[in-house]
Design a protein around this motif. Structure first.
Motif, PDB file in Angstrom:
ATOM      1  N   GLU A  40       0.824  -1.210   0.000  1.00  0.00           N
ATOM      2  CA  GLU A  40       0.000   0.000   0.000  1.00  0.00           C
ATOM      3  C   GLU A  40       0.856   1.258   0.000  1.00  0.00           C
ATOM      4  O   GLU A  40       0.479   2.285  -0.560  1.00  0.00           O
ATOM      5  CB  GLU A  40      -0.906   0.014   1.242  1.00  0.00           C
ATOM      6  CG  GLU A  40      -2.162  -0.795   1.133  1.00  0.00           C
ATOM      7  CD  GLU A  40      -3.048  -0.582   2.344  1.00  0.00           C
ATOM      8  OE1 GLU A  40      -3.872   0.360   2.313  1.00  0.00           O
ATOM      9  OE2 GLU A  40      -2.886  -1.323   3.333  1.00  0.00           O
ATOM     10  N   VAL A  41       2.011   1.177   0.647  1.00  0.00           N
ATOM     11  CA  VAL A  41       2.896   2.348   0.775  1.00  0.00           C
ATOM     12  C   VAL A  41       3.924   2.375  -0.353  1.00  0.00           C
ATOM     13  O   VAL A  41       4.078   3.379  -1.049  1.00  0.00           O
ATOM     14  CB  VAL A  41       3.608   2.339   2.149  1.00  0.00           C
ATOM     15  CG1 VAL A  41       4.551   3.541   2.275  1.00  0.00           C
ATOM     16  CG2 VAL A  41       2.601   2.339   3.277  1.00  0.00           C
ATOM     17  N   ILE A  42       4.618   1.274  -0.543  1.00  0.00           N
ATOM     18  CA  ILE A  42       5.622   1.196  -1.612  1.00  0.00           C
ATOM     19  C   ILE A  42       4.946   0.520  -2.798  1.00  0.00           C
ATOM     20  O   ILE A  42       4.985  -0.709  -2.948  1.00  0.00           O
ATOM     21  CB  ILE A  42       6.873   0.424  -1.143  1.00  0.00           C
ATOM     22  CG1 ILE A  42       7.392   1.010   0.168  1.00  0.00           C
ATOM     23  CG2 ILE A  42       7.954   0.458  -2.223  1.00  0.00           C
ATOM     24  CD1 ILE A  42       7.728   2.486   0.109  1.00  0.00           C
ATOM     25  N   THR A  43       4.324   1.313  -3.611  1.00  0.00           N
ATOM     26  CA  THR A  43       3.521   0.812  -4.723  1.00  0.00           C
ATOM     27  C   THR A  43       4.389   0.472  -5.931  1.00  0.00           C
ATOM     28  O   THR A  43       5.617   0.642  -5.909  1.00  0.00           O
ATOM     29  CB  THR A  43       2.471   1.861  -5.121  1.00  0.00           C
ATOM     30  OG1 THR A  43       3.159   3.002  -5.663  1.00  0.00           O
ATOM     31  CG2 THR A  43       1.659   2.313  -3.917  1.00  0.00           C
ATOM     32  N   ASP A  44       3.733   0.036  -6.984  1.00  0.00           N
ATOM     33  CA  ASP A  44       4.451  -0.296  -8.215  1.00  0.00           C
ATOM     34  C   ASP A  44       5.092   0.933  -8.848  1.00  0.00           C
ATOM     35  O   ASP A  44       5.958   0.821  -9.722  1.00  0.00           O
ATOM     36  CB  ASP A  44       3.496  -0.959  -9.216  1.00  0.00           C
ATOM     37  CG  ASP A  44       3.021  -2.315  -8.740  1.00  0.00           C
ATOM     38  OD1 ASP A  44       3.700  -2.898  -7.866  1.00  0.00           O
ATOM     39  OD2 ASP A  44       1.965  -2.788  -9.221  1.00  0.00           O
ATOM     40  N   LYS A  45       4.645   2.127  -8.448  1.00  0.00           N
ATOM     41  CA  LYS A  45       5.228   3.356  -8.989  1.00  0.00           C
ATOM     42  C   LYS A  45       6.600   3.679  -8.391  1.00  0.00           C
ATOM     43  O   LYS A  45       7.293   4.583  -8.870  1.00  0.00           O
ATOM     44  CB  LYS A  45       4.298   4.540  -8.720  1.00  0.00           C
ATOM     45  CG  LYS A  45       2.949   4.469  -9.412  1.00  0.00           C
ATOM     46  CD  LYS A  45       2.130   5.702  -9.059  1.00  0.00           C
ATOM     47  CE  LYS A  45       0.763   5.673  -9.728  1.00  0.00           C
ATOM     48  NZ  LYS A  45      -0.029   6.893  -9.369  1.00  0.00           N
ATOM     49  N   ALA A  46       6.967   2.982  -7.327  1.00  0.00           N
ATOM     50  CA  ALA A  46       8.179   3.331  -6.582  1.00  0.00           C
ATOM     51  C   ALA A  46       9.434   3.165  -7.429  1.00  0.00           C
ATOM     52  O   ALA A  46       9.602   2.177  -8.145  1.00  0.00           O
ATOM     53  CB  ALA A  46       8.281   2.479  -5.329  1.00  0.00           C
ATOM     54  N   LYS A  47      10.304   4.160  -7.335  1.00  0.00           N
ATOM     55  CA  LYS A  47      11.650   4.077  -7.903  1.00  0.00           C
ATOM     56  C   LYS A  47      12.599   3.836  -6.734  1.00  0.00           C
ATOM     57  O   LYS A  47      12.654   4.641  -5.806  1.00  0.00           O
ATOM     58  CB  LYS A  47      12.009   5.360  -8.631  1.00  0.00           C
ATOM     59  CG  LYS A  47      11.114   5.631  -9.835  1.00  0.00           C
ATOM     60  CD  LYS A  47      11.479   6.944 -10.517  1.00  0.00           C
ATOM     61  CE  LYS A  47      10.558   7.211 -11.705  1.00  0.00           C
ATOM     62  NZ  LYS A  47      10.881   8.521 -12.355  1.00  0.00           N
ATOM     63  N   THR A  48      13.335   2.742  -6.791  1.00  0.00           N
ATOM     64  CA  THR A  48      14.062   2.251  -5.615  1.00  0.00           C
ATOM     65  C   THR A  48      15.570   2.295  -5.813  1.00  0.00           C
ATOM     66  O   THR A  48      16.074   1.970  -6.892  1.00  0.00           O
ATOM     67  CB  THR A  48      13.620   0.815  -5.278  1.00  0.00           C
ATOM     68  OG1 THR A  48      12.216   0.829  -4.983  1.00  0.00           O
ATOM     69  CG2 THR A  48      14.383   0.268  -4.087  1.00  0.00           C
TER      70      THR A  48
END
Length: 852
Positions: free
Chosen positions: A59-67
């Motif tokens: 919910e917080v680190i979604t698929d949009k996250a750049k890591t």
């Protein structure tokens, strides 16, 4: 409650819309048939409150996250930044170093310079919070299993500088927190501290113009790059000038705000700190310290340890080879990267300054332990990355360079260094070299040096600054190990150099005379430097503890310092004349005489060596000021001998005294030099061919300024106290009364010679009377010394000079001078001399009898 209100209004709007559609569809039917009584509406379900505590990870680190994975995994989701912090990092010491990346122009601050450093720790708090604490390592206990360890903890609570909600958990092994507002804000540990804000007249941060550029993580560090905009302190309006702290940046006045870029490095400190190497005042290293409380000790101890890099063998086999005398490569070498912004022609000289230290590390048993490497614009290495040490090149008019280091405060292990190199240091080098060597080195007799000469000067300064970054302090005593006449011996200088340490401020060989044929004027890595690197970096494979190493090093040190060229002289000594900046040799009087001879050769040539058609005489004025400055340095070198005390660090197992009074003959020689080279008018400075091009004055006031400063220094309160104390302890020592006699006899020599007193001497004599008269009612003074075993700092004592012999001696000498003037006046025929003596006589009378 806001969420509940939103849900209710949305449901109401939806019901109205659905009702309208149904009305249109059933319009015809409703005309034919009466509507039935509607059924009662079902009660609305209450809106669900969000769950307290962490959400699910996805919910917080979604698929949009750049890591970016590393020390702390960094996620960017839309415009928010999250840290994923492993539980294994909780309680670990992390060094934070914040530097300017870009600065506002005109404030004397530059990209790459350090702003702040601090140790921090992550810690789990109550109610699903993470705390970030700032750690101040002041006291410690060596054994966490002993009861006293708890007492130490109770006396060293560390401030919480950040509180974060845990947004999500990942497999119960790491916590996710949002750090956006924290890092783009104005937290002191990651921004400017209050002192720097005052100096730059900066006020509150402007959140709408402050943001995170990027956060990137690496295996042992995380790098945070931010842009921060600050408002400025409003200018005060006043008819009368009011003293204020700091200065406005040009951007402050132009725009009313200041924008800067910062880079913060968060670097994990070793889980097991490097073994300490205990500080020794006989070898010049930077040190760290804290108080320790041991279970069995009967007092608190101060643990002082050396700052140095960690050099270790790669394996046990290499350690054994090194013990047999073979050179081995360390597990991790010391590498300095050259800033690609450095002009190409100077890069090789900066690199050479690093590589020059290899010879010293080889003597300590290491091969390829230190080197410089080039960077290109294409390299991905960030100059702010805390894993790398860099020589940064600053486009600045500051005439300087500096070499700091970042080290683990628990052990002294150096982690990285950013040497700062200001462009205009070349101007400083040009001036130094010309003024100190042009009498003997034709290469320096020009306005602009050839690239090879300037390159070698850059190399020398690079080596010096690298020395600081590997832990070495200034060794101001190194040059005193060289006999003065050896500085004129061409072969001896070529073999040994003019000082035994590049960490000295010995600059260039100003003693060599043109007829000596000396061609070697530069400092180099010397005998002291090689020994000091051995002391700090030799690996003792058989030593089981820092205490065992200390015992081994003590024996090596006692043997090494039998050679004067391997001795250390602190840069902060208040009274040892052997430890001075910019001086050469074991005899300041002879060396300064030679130096002044060379200045007298150089001065008349300055108009020719500085000329450029179409330019003003600004260059000539600068070089003339440098000649005067060099002359004043020589005066200072000599003056420190008067009332001087030798301070030689020793341990219980060494013979001799730590403190010894400078011999009477040496002090007499120093005063004789000052009478001859300063108080007898230095007319060689009054070159009309120069002065009439750079100054409307003729030099009268300039000469008086030099003489007055020298006299004030000679009769300063702390020097007077030493002369009175040491003079009373032995009749063999020089004393304050003798100093006054020697000065009065020289400064007032016309009273016996019956010569006319010219304007320079009249000024000097008035200065003398005013100074001695002021000693009739002296105030307080501070005497200082360096405590035994201390790395830095002074022990000080306030002395009330009215309660010493100083006023008595001053009164006696004014009475004697008064008598001498009365005898000389009837025989004085020169009008201005007579006016002068009558005036001075009245001044003395007023001083001796103020109420008459």
């Amino acid at each position: 409650m806001k969420l509940l209100k939103f849900t209710f209004l949305s449901s109401l709007a939806l019901s109205i819309a659905l009702g309208a559609n149904a009305q249109k569809k059933d319009e015809k039917k409703s005309e034919e048939t009466k509507p039935s009584t509607p059924a009662p509406a079902a009660p609305a379900k209450p809106a669900e409150m969000p769950k307290a505590g962490p959400k699910s990870y996805k919910e917080v680190i979604t698929d949009k996250a750049k890591t970016s994975k590393g020390l702390m995994t960094v996620h960017k989701v839309d415009d928010k930044y999250f840290f994923e912090i492993a539980d294994t990092l909780m309680g670990r010491d992390i060094m934070t170093v914040t530097r300017y990346s870009k600065t506002a122009a005109g404030g004397g601050i530059f990209g790459g310079e350090e702003v702040n450093r601090q140790v921090v720790r992550w810690e789990k708090g109550p109610e699903n919070k993470l705390f970030l604490r700032s750690i101040s390592l002041i006291i410690a206990s060596p054994d966490s299993t002993k009861p006293i360890f708890k007492s130490v903890l109770n006396s060293s609570a560390d401030p919480i500088i950040g509180v974060f909600d845990i947004k999500a958990l990942r497999k119960d092994t790491s916590s996710v927190i949002e750090v956006t507002d924290f890092f783009k804000g104005d937290n002191q540990v990651f921004s400017l501290d209050p002192v720097n804000k005052q100096l730059l007249k900066i006020a509150a941060i402007q959140p709408d113009r402050s943001f995170i550029q990027h956060i990137r993580s690496y295996p042992i560090n995380t790098e945070i790059r931010t842009t921060k905009t600050f408002s400025v302190v409003p200018p005060s309006v006043s008819l009368a000038p009011i003293p204020q702290i700091g200065n406005y940046l040009p951007a402050s006045r132009d725009a009313g705000v200041v924008t800067m870029e910062f880079n913060t490095s968060m670097i994990i400190l070793p889980k097991t700190p490097m073994r300490k190497r205990y500080f020794d005042p006989r070898v010049g290293y930077f040190a760290n310290q804290y108080s320790t409380f041991g279970e069995e000790s009967q007092q608190s101890d101060k643990e002082v340890f050396t700052v140095r890099w960690r050099l270790e063998p790669k394996n046990q086999e290499d350690a054994e080879r090194q013990k047999r005398g073979e050179l081995i490569e360390p597990k991790k070498p010391i590498i300095y990267y050259i800033d690609p912004a450095t002009p190409k022609k100077w890069q090789k000289y900066l690199k050479a300054g690093v590589d020059d230290w290899q010879v010293a590390f080889e003597k300590a048993g290491w091969k390829n332990a230190i080197r410089g490497e080039y960077l290109s614009e294409k390299d991905s290495l960030s100059l702010e990355d805390a894993r790398f040490s860099v020589i940064r090149y600053f486009a600045a008019d500051i005439q300087n360079a500096y070499g700091p280091n970042v080290h683990d405060p628990r052990s002294g292990e150096i982690l990285e260094s950013h040497i700062g190199w200001y462009h205009n240091v070349m101007r400083l080098l040009r001036n130094w070299y010309l003024i100190q060597t042009a009498a003997s080195d034709p290469r320096s007799r020009k306005k602009t040096f050839d690239d090879e000469l300037m390159g070698q000067l850059i190399r020398f300064v690079s080596s010096h600054e690298v020395g600081h970054t590997i832990g070495l302090r200034h060794n101001m005593g190194a040059s005193s190990a060289t006999p003065v006449e050896k500085l004129r011996d061409k072969d001896w200088v070529a073999k040994n150099g003019h000082t035994s340490s590049i960490m000295d401020y010995a600059r260039f060989n100003y003693v060599a005379q043109p007829e000596d044929g000396v061609t070697d004027f530069f400092p180099r890595i010397g005998d002291y430097d090689i020994w000091a690197i051995q002391w700090a970096y030799k690996f003792f494979a058989d030593a089981k503890s820092a205490t065992e190493e200390k015992s081994i090093l003590n024996q090596l040190t006692k043997e090494a310092i039998k050679d004067p060229r391997k001795r250390f002289g602190t840069e902060i000594s208040p009274f040892d004349p052997r430890y001075q900046t910019e001086d050469l040799s074991d005899n300041a009087m002879k060396a300064s005489d030679y130096g002044i001879k060379n200045l007298q050769r150089i001065l008349p040539n300055l108009p020719e060596w500085s000329k450029e058609n179409g330019e003003t005489y600004k260059e000539l004025a600068e070089l003339y000021a440098n000649v005067v400055g060099q002359y004043r340095r020589y005066i200072g070198h000599v003056t420190k001998n008067v009332g001087g005390i030798y301070d030689t660090p020793k341990t219980y197992d060494m013979e001799g005294s730590v403190y010894e009074v400078v011999p009477r003959a040496t002090q007499k020689d120093a005063v004789s030099f000052l009478n001859r080279q300063v108080f007898e008018t230095p007319t060689w400075l009054l070159d009309r061919n120069i002065l009439n091009k750079i100054n409307p004055e003729t030099g009268v006031e300039a000469i008086k300024s030099i003489q007055e400063a020298t006299l004030n220094n000679l009769l300063a309160g702390d020097r007077a106290v030493r002369l009175m104390e040491t003079g009373s302890s032995s009749s063999a020592n020089y004393n304050l009364d003798e100093l006054m006699t020697d000065l009065r006899s020289s400064i007032w020599s016309e009273l016996k010679s019956k010569k006319a007193i010219d304007i320079y001497r009249r000024n000097l004599q008035k200065v003398f009377v005013e100074k001695v008269a002021s000693l009739l009612n002296p105030g307080m003074t501070t005497t200082s010394y360096i405590p035994q075993g201390a790395s830095y700092g002074f022990e000080s004592r306030m002395v009330d000079l009215k309660k010493t012999d100083l006023p008595s001696i001053a009164r006696a000498h004014l009475e004697m001078l008064k008598s001498d003037i009365k005898l000389a006046l009837p025989l004085t025929t020169d009008k201005m001399s007579k006016y002068h003596l009558q005036d001075v006589l009245q001044r003395i009378e007023n001083a001796l009898n103020p109420n008459k």
